[in-house]
Design a protein around this motif. Structure first.
Motif, PDB file in Angstrom:
ATOM      1  N   ALA A 123      39.288  11.224  58.440  1.00  0.00           N
ATOM      2  CA  ALA A 123      38.668  11.133  57.117  1.00  0.00           C
ATOM      3  C   ALA A 123      38.430   9.677  56.720  1.00  0.00           C
ATOM      4  O   ALA A 123      37.390   9.345  56.140  1.00  0.00           O
ATOM      5  N   CYS A 124      39.383   8.793  57.030  1.00  0.00           N
ATOM      6  CA  CYS A 124      39.216   7.366  56.719  1.00  0.00           C
ATOM      7  C   CYS A 124      38.086   6.758  57.546  1.00  0.00           C
ATOM      8  O   CYS A 124      37.311   5.936  57.064  1.00  0.00           O
ATOM      9  N   ALA A 125      38.002   7.169  58.808  1.00  0.00           N
ATOM     10  CA  ALA A 125      36.944   6.657  59.677  1.00  0.00           C
ATOM     11  C   ALA A 125      35.567   7.050  59.155  1.00  0.00           C
ATOM     12  O   ALA A 125      34.608   6.284  59.274  1.00  0.00           O
ATOM     13  N   LEU A 126      35.469   8.229  58.559  1.00  0.00           N
ATOM     14  CA  LEU A 126      34.195   8.734  58.035  1.00  0.00           C
ATOM     15  C   LEU A 126      33.996   8.383  56.563  1.00  0.00           C
ATOM     16  O   LEU A 126      33.081   8.896  55.916  1.00  0.00           O
ATOM     17  N   ALA A 127      34.850   7.520  56.038  1.00  0.00           N
ATOM     18  CA  ALA A 127      34.753   7.056  54.647  1.00  0.00           C
ATOM     19  C   ALA A 127      34.900   8.190  53.643  1.00  0.00           C
ATOM     20  O   ALA A 127      34.279   8.181  52.593  1.00  0.00           O
ATOM     21  N   LEU A 128      35.747   9.161  53.952  1.00  0.00           N
ATOM     22  CA  LEU A 128      35.982  10.284  53.041  1.00  0.00           C
ATOM     23  C   LEU A 128      37.212  10.068  52.165  1.00  0.00           C
ATOM     24  O   LEU A 128      37.325  10.653  51.094  1.00  0.00           O
ATOM     25  N   ILE A 129      38.145   9.243  52.656  1.00  0.00           N
ATOM     26  CA  ILE A 129      39.377   8.974  51.921  1.00  0.00           C
ATOM     27  C   ILE A 129      39.643   7.472  51.917  1.00  0.00           C
ATOM     28  O   ILE A 129      39.586   6.836  52.973  1.00  0.00           O
ATOM     29  N   PRO A 130      39.947   6.884  50.765  1.00  0.00           N
ATOM     30  CA  PRO A 130      40.308   5.464  50.723  1.00  0.00           C
ATOM     31  C   PRO A 130      41.729   5.257  51.236  1.00  0.00           C
ATOM     32  O   PRO A 130      42.664   5.889  50.742  1.00  0.00           O
ATOM     33  N   PRO A 131      41.938   4.400  52.237  1.00  0.00           N
ATOM     34  CA  PRO A 131      43.271   4.181  52.800  1.00  0.00           C
ATOM     35  C   PRO A 131      44.307   3.719  51.778  1.00  0.00           C
ATOM     36  O   PRO A 131      45.493   4.029  51.920  1.00  0.00           O
ATOM     37  N   THR A 132      43.877   2.979  50.768  1.00  0.00           N
ATOM     38  CA  THR A 132      44.828   2.494  49.762  1.00  0.00           C
ATOM     39  C   THR A 132      45.467   3.648  49.012  1.00  0.00           C
ATOM     40  O   THR A 132      46.675   3.638  48.744  1.00  0.00           O
ATOM     41  N   LEU A 133      44.677   4.659  48.662  1.00  0.00           N
ATOM     42  CA  LEU A 133      45.223   5.834  47.983  1.00  0.00           C
ATOM     43  C   LEU A 133      46.232   6.537  48.882  1.00  0.00           C
ATOM     44  O   LEU A 133      47.288   6.982  48.422  1.00  0.00           O
ATOM     45  N   LEU A 134      45.918   6.630  50.178  1.00  0.00           N
ATOM     46  CA  LEU A 134      46.848   7.242  51.115  1.00  0.00           C
ATOM     47  C   LEU A 134      48.157   6.461  51.160  1.00  0.00           C
ATOM     48  O   LEU A 134      49.243   7.050  51.205  1.00  0.00           O
ATOM     49  N   ALA A 135      48.057   5.142  51.148  1.00  0.00           N
ATOM     50  CA  ALA A 135      49.259   4.315  51.199  1.00  0.00           C
ATOM     51  C   ALA A 135      50.121   4.524  49.957  1.00  0.00           C
ATOM     52  O   ALA A 135      51.351   4.587  50.047  1.00  0.00           O
ATOM     53  N   PHE A 136      49.469   4.651  48.804  1.00  0.00           N
ATOM     54  CA  PHE A 136      50.220   4.945  47.578  1.00  0.00           C
ATOM     55  C   PHE A 136      50.957   6.268  47.714  1.00  0.00           C
ATOM     56  O   PHE A 136      52.142   6.376  47.416  1.00  0.00           O
ATOM     57  N   GLY A 137      50.210   7.292  48.161  1.00  0.00           N
ATOM     58  CA  GLY A 137      50.798   8.625  48.296  1.00  0.00           C
ATOM     59  C   GLY A 137      51.887   8.678  49.347  1.00  0.00           C
ATOM     60  O   GLY A 137      52.963   9.250  49.128  1.00  0.00           O
ATOM     61  N   PHE A 138      51.624   8.078  50.513  1.00  0.00           N
ATOM     62  CA  PHE A 138      52.626   8.057  51.576  1.00  0.00           C
ATOM     63  C   PHE A 138      53.888   7.328  51.103  1.00  0.00           C
ATOM     64  O   PHE A 138      55.008   7.735  51.400  1.00  0.00           O
ATOM     65  N   GLY A 139      53.695   6.219  50.401  1.00  0.00           N
ATOM     66  CA  GLY A 139      54.835   5.456  49.895  1.00  0.00           C
ATOM     67  C   GLY A 139      55.657   6.252  48.895  1.00  0.00           C
ATOM     68  O   GLY A 139      56.887   6.183  48.887  1.00  0.00           O
TER      69      GLY A 139
END
Length: 206
Positions: A41-57
């Motif tokens: 999804a990140c590769a296809l620009a569907l999800i911003p990695p920063t939001l994922l990092a917030f959620g994962f954290g």
């Protein structure tokens, strides 16, 4: 590549808020599947990695750092593979006909790792767009991976820390950079990235 991640982040944020209990119960198998799906999804620009990092954290704490870096590197690799199927050599030859563009490309190729590092260091530059640009410019894969790995560490650690310190997922989604400390660090990373890129690209030709 800049608007779509912004739009999808709202939907993902709502989903995380509504399914917080479910996500907290994820095991290794579920998180592995999540990482693989998010990498694509990140590769296809569907999800911003920063939001994922917030959620994962928020859900994993400091344990999220390594999976996030591997996830981002996988996304970079996917973009490189896709772009490598295109006629990027023809594009580079065409652009090289223009003296200023040729000079710009020469300076970048003379120090590819630093260029990728400072570009990835900035939290404000779109993840998917920079990956696409790296590949189209013909930067070597190993330099993209190494520079990207080094550049993503500070911003990934910062985002995981912000997520880890959040009291509620709803507050994190609504205002992820509420603390003054995180804002200062983001500003420092942006300034450092800008200064580094300017110095690199302002080098005179040999």
């Amino acid at each position: 590549m800049t608007i779509l991640p912004f739009l999808t982040s709202s939907g993902i944020g709502v989903w995380m808020i509504q399914n917080e209990v479910l996500i907290k119960g994820f095991g290794i198998k579920e998180w592995t599947v999540v990482c693989l799906v998010c990498a694509v999804a990140c590769a296809l620009a569907l999800i911003p990695p920063t939001l994922l990092a917030f959620g994962f954290g928020y859900f994993l704490g400091w344990q999220a750092v390594i999976p996030l870096i591997l996830l981002n590197l996988t996304a970079i690799s996917i973009v490189y593979f896709i772009v490598n199927q295109l006629d990027k050599v023809g594009l580079l030859n065409y652009l090289s006909q223009f003296p200023r563009v040729a000079s710009f490309l020469n300076r970048i190729h003379a120090d590819e790792i630093r260029f990728v590092f400072f570009t990835k260091l900035s939290p404000v530059l779109p993840f998917a767009l920079t990956n696409l640009v790296f590949s189209l410019m013909g930067i070597r894969f190993k330099n993209i991976i190494l520079g990207g790995f080094l550049g993503m560490i500070p911003r990934t650690v910062l985002a995981v820390w912000v997520g880890k310190e959040a009291e509620q997922i709803s507050k994190l989604v609504q205002n992820p950079n509420e603390s003054i400390t995180s804002r200062v660090v983001i500003l420092v990373l942006v300034v450092a990235s800008g200064i580094g890129l300017v110095k690199l690209l302002a080098k005179p030709k040999d």
